[in-house]
Design an enzyme around this catalytic site. Structure first.
Site, mmCIF file in Angstrom:
data_model
loop_
_atom_site.group_PDB
_atom_site.id
_atom_site.type_symbol
_atom_site.label_atom_id
_atom_site.label_comp_id
_atom_site.label_asym_id
_atom_site.label_seq_id
_atom_site.Cartn_x
_atom_site.Cartn_y
_atom_site.Cartn_z
ATOM 1 N N SER A 52 27.264 35.375 16.881
ATOM 2 C CA SER A 52 28.174 34.646 15.926
ATOM 3 C C SER A 52 28.603 33.127 16.222
ATOM 4 O O SER A 52 28.939 32.460 15.550
ATOM 5 C CB SER A 52 29.867 35.325 16.651
ATOM 6 O OG SER A 52 29.816 36.330 16.353
ATOM 7 N N GLU A 73 35.802 34.330 29.333
ATOM 8 C CA GLU A 73 35.952 32.925 28.843
ATOM 9 C C GLU A 73 36.456 31.816 29.581
ATOM 10 O O GLU A 73 36.008 30.619 30.181
ATOM 11 C CB GLU A 73 36.821 32.754 27.751
ATOM 12 C CG GLU A 73 36.670 32.941 26.163
ATOM 13 C CD GLU A 73 37.030 35.020 26.479
ATOM 14 O OE1 GLU A 73 37.835 35.086 27.334
ATOM 15 O OE2 GLU A 73 36.055 35.760 25.326
ATOM 16 N N PHE A 98 40.077 32.281 21.172
ATOM 17 C CA PHE A 98 40.009 32.853 22.835
ATOM 18 C C PHE A 98 39.501 31.212 23.506
ATOM 19 O O PHE A 98 39.968 31.762 24.681
ATOM 20 C CB PHE A 98 38.415 33.229 22.973
ATOM 21 C CG PHE A 98 38.003 35.276 21.824
ATOM 22 C CD1 PHE A 98 39.711 35.059 21.484
ATOM 23 C CD2 PHE A 98 37.635 35.482 21.093
ATOM 24 C CE1 PHE A 98 39.737 36.724 20.635
ATOM 25 C CE2 PHE A 98 37.341 36.763 20.450
ATOM 26 C CZ PHE A 98 38.743 36.926 19.785
ATOM 27 N N HIS A 123 34.825 30.000 14.135
ATOM 28 C CA HIS A 123 35.939 31.238 13.056
ATOM 29 C C HIS A 123 36.989 29.784 13.476
ATOM 30 O O HIS A 123 38.431 30.468 13.939
ATOM 31 C CB HIS A 123 36.014 32.176 14.203
ATOM 32 C CG HIS A 123 33.955 33.100 13.795
ATOM 33 N ND1 HIS A 123 33.090 32.579 14.312
ATOM 34 C CD2 HIS A 123 34.279 33.781 13.115
ATOM 35 C CE1 HIS A 123 31.967 33.356 14.236
ATOM 36 N NE2 HIS A 123 32.932 34.661 13.710
ATOM 37 N N ASP A 131 38.050 39.957 9.625
ATOM 38 C CA ASP A 131 38.293 40.497 10.845
ATOM 39 C C ASP A 131 39.967 40.065 11.121
ATOM 40 O O ASP A 131 40.494 41.043 12.177
ATOM 41 C CB ASP A 131 38.066 39.388 11.617
ATOM 42 C CG ASP A 131 36.171 40.516 11.947
ATOM 43 O OD1 ASP A 131 36.296 41.064 11.789
ATOM 44 O OD2 ASP A 131 35.785 38.594 12.320
ATOM 45 N N GLN A 135 41.711 37.116 15.181
ATOM 46 C CA GLN A 135 40.216 36.335 15.376
ATOM 47 C C GLN A 135 40.352 34.992 14.942
ATOM 48 O O GLN A 135 38.995 34.711 15.293
ATOM 49 C CB GLN A 135 39.198 37.078 14.140
ATOM 50 C CG GLN A 135 39.078 38.496 14.899
ATOM 51 C CD GLN A 135 38.958 38.739 16.305
ATOM 52 O OE1 GLN A 135 38.078 38.696 17.178
ATOM 53 N NE2 GLN A 135 40.043 39.823 17.495
ATOM 54 N N ARG A 181 33.439 29.820 10.011
ATOM 55 C CA ARG A 181 32.798 31.209 10.335
ATOM 56 C C ARG A 181 32.197 30.424 8.382
ATOM 57 O O ARG A 181 30.788 31.850 7.944
ATOM 58 C CB ARG A 181 33.465 32.125 10.133
ATOM 59 C CG ARG A 181 32.198 33.427 9.766
ATOM 60 C CD ARG A 181 33.800 34.592 10.229
ATOM 61 N NE ARG A 181 33.252 35.810 9.765
ATOM 62 C CZ ARG A 181 33.100 36.529 8.592
ATOM 63 N NH1 ARG A 181 33.114 35.021 6.963
ATOM 64 N NH2 ARG A 181 32.325 37.550 8.439
#
Lengths: 332, 297
Positions: A52, A73, A98, A123, A131, A135, A181
């Site tokens: 991704s 992470e 994240f 993203h 999503d 996310q 994204r």
């Protein structure tokens, strides 16, 4: 976009061609491959999202310089920092949300240690679409912007992304790069020169007025709708200019001063929470410089949800009619 | 093995000159033992002078750091940026009075500077700051992060085919942080056999004993199940510390954990295993009493 907009022209940006649209995350992946041969210190760390974040090409071509760290992470950020302390140029990549979720690790390992860590959050925003909320990186710019030493960049198209990544490799110090994204139309041609810390005028009417109805500051995923709004307003008799803010920290305060000097108002648009991002940076610049100019901020005020990106931009007030409205009157 | 001999053996032609340790830290066990008593007194004095700090975890880790720096570390205090140096990350950053003391005794800076601990402008921050004090490899103080950075340093060494070793010194309470286990999980994947973790298992943390606050045991089993080589030693026995570090150095294929059983506040009877001395500075009279007790009759 209205039919009349098609006929309008701009000084800086050609009407984007459909075929040239590219997600900024894709351009990032290409830039890594382009820079890898001449910069053997570049290494890439992933947290199970290389498909991704578009680092798969690098991973395949340079397996000994790619480290899959698993869904962990904070350790990835720490290990990247350790690599940086030994002379590597590590890119750690994940979804923006994240990475920002590990803020305290970034605070110590990257910012306080002042390591040469390149953090890439893809993203960004409600623009990811289906999503859904968990996310969507919507608070990352605000979080990163308050960390000392960390530069924050959000390019708006492929060309700008490639040049920003090139700059990141040259720059010594921690950088956060925020990427989309969704595909982005191409606004910058190969003659564009990215300048760190500077905004660029992305679109303005061919015949420049003495005074603009508004100057729109836009960044990342919000840029296409900002340009569409400015184009649509021109035949309605309103001259509006669009300024692209790729560097969100340090911010180009002078660009805000210039806008304030010849615009009725400033509008900011971003696919990020309305607190802490571009709108905040513009307000801070205006306050710092004592500028008496109305500023209308457009941004996301809550968590996102599942829908198409277009539906979400409309739902959260980031569509071009919303931006046009903000150029003309204060929003309730 | 003496440090000079060790450095001779490790010397790579043309890469660096033989590094001789400053004479401040002696090499015979008896002399080192006596010198560590001085270090303990300095730890007490500097924290007392600062009026705040962490004596308990400094006194528990000082023997480990003294043996590491005097007998094992390949370093040059005059060239803290030497690329081939061994790396030490004090992940339990609050134990830095012990690290500062060992660094002063090995020649990184004058011993007098120890008394500037925690003062405005001092390189001796309340927790280690690599940008203020040359020789500090990583700024720490937020528990749980140091091992990840040490893994990165070891990984870089492996990529570059360098033979430096990386040591991470952790507290046992610190192992309650999830990030530690992410790092412990990943070190074997990259076969970092030049990485050594030393856990200062003093069984104390601010809110009580580690096994009461949040038990981390069985620690040796945990490391082994994560595919590490693990040893348990008495962290105040200089011979055991040296033997464990030597064994770790010779072990191949796996990262090594040395779990050092220690006593928080070791050497000062009223501080030993007393959690109130985790982060409290002794008053002048208390410091005098502690110093007298450490030096003995």
């Amino acid at each position: 976009m209205t039919a009349s907009a098609k006929g309008s022209s701009s000084r800086r940006a050609p009407v984007p061609e459909r075929g040239s649209a590219q997600a900024t995350r894709e351009a990032f992946g290409e830039a890594l491959l382009e820079l890898a041969p001449e910069h053997p210190e570049i290494v890439v760390l992933d947290a199970d999202l290389s498909k991704s974040t578009m680092t798969q090409g690098f991973a395949k071509k340079y397996p000994s310089r790619h480290f899959e760290m698993g869904i962990a992470e904070q350790n990835m950020i720490g290990v990247g920092s350790g690599l940086a302390l030994c002379g590597k140029i590590p890119f750690v990549t994940s979804f923006a949300c994240f990475l920002a979720g590990r803020l305290e690790t970034i605070r110590v390992c990257a910012a306080y240690n002042r390591t040469n860590l390149k953090m890439v959050g893809t993203h960004a925003g409600v623009g990811i679409g289906e999503d859904g909320a968990s996310q969507m990186g919507l608070e990352d710019i605000g979080a990163m912007r308050c960390l000392p030493h960390v530069a924050v960049l959000q390019p708006c198209d492929g060309e700008e992304t490639r040049q920003a990544v090139k700059w990141m490799v040259r720059h010594i110090g921690p950088v956060y790069l925020r990427l989309t994204r969704q595909k982005m139309p191409s606004f910058h041609g190969p003659d564009y020169r990215f300048e760190f810390g500077k905004c660029d005028v992305l679109w303005e009417p061919q015949r420049q007025p003495k005074h603009y109805q508004a100057t729109i500051f836009a960044s990342g995923g919000a840029v296409p709708n900002a340009v569409a709004a400015a184009r649509d307003l021109l035949p309605r008799g309103f001259s509006v200019r669009v300024v692209n803010a790729c560097t969100l920290k340090p911010f180009d305060d002078e660009a805000v001063a210039r806008a304030a000097s010849n615009s009725e108002r400033i509008v900011t648009v971003e696919d990020h929470n309305i607190v802490g991002g571009l709108g905040s940076a513009v307000c801070e610049a205006a306050a710092q410089k004592g500028l008496a100019v109305p500023i209308v901020r457009i941004g996301v005020r809550e968590f996102g949800e599942s829908a198409t990106p277009e539906q979400l931009y409309a739902r959260h007030g980031l569509a071009s009619p919303n931006i046009e409205e903000a150029c003309l009157r204060n929003l309730s | 093995m003496g440090v000079i001999l060790a450095n001779c053996l490790r010397e790579k032609a043309g890469l660096y000159k033989i590094v001789t340790m400053p004479a401040a830290i002696p090499e015979t066990a008896g002399e080192l033992k006596a010198r560590i008593k001085d270090m303990r007194v300095d730890i007490i004095r500097m924290i007392s002078a600062a009026g705040s700090g962490h004596p308990g975890g400094s006194l528990s880790v000082i023997d480990i750091l003294a043996v590491l720096y005097s007998q094992f570390l390949r370093h040059d205090p005059k060239r803290p940026d030497w690329p081939d140096r061994d790396r030490v990350v004090l992940s339990k950053g609050h134990g830095c009075p012990a690290l500062y003391t060992v660094m002063a005794y090995t020649g990184y800076f004058p011993k007098e500077q120890l008394m500037t601990l925690r003062q405005l402008g001092s390189p001796l921050q309340g927790h280690p700051d690599r940008l203020r004090l040359p020789g500090i490899e990583a700024s720490t103080g937020s528990l749980g992060q140091g091992l990840s950075m040490a893994v990165g340093m070891a990984l870089a060494g492996k990529m570059d085919k360098k033979d430096y070793r990386t040591y991470a010194v952790l507290g046992d309470g610190e192992l309650q942080e999830g990030q530690c286990w992410e790092a412990i999980m990943c070190a074997p994947k990259f076969k970092l056999d030049h990485l050594t973790v030393i856990v200062d298992r003093n069984n104390g943390q601010i809110d009580g004993h580690v096994h009461e606050v949040m038990d981390i045991e069985p620690l040796k089993d945990k490391f082994e199940s994560f595919r590490w080589e693990a040893q348990v030693i008495d962290g105040h026995d200089l011979g055991q510390i040296a033997a464990a570090l030597d064994k770790a150095r010779k072990t191949q294929g796996k990262p090594q954990a040395i779990i050092a059983d220690t006593i928080k506040g070791k050497g000062v009877s009223f501080m030993e295993d007393n959690i109130n001395w985790h982060g409290a500075a002794p008053k002048k009279e208390q410091a005098d009493k502690a110093a007298a007790e450490i030096q003995g009759p």
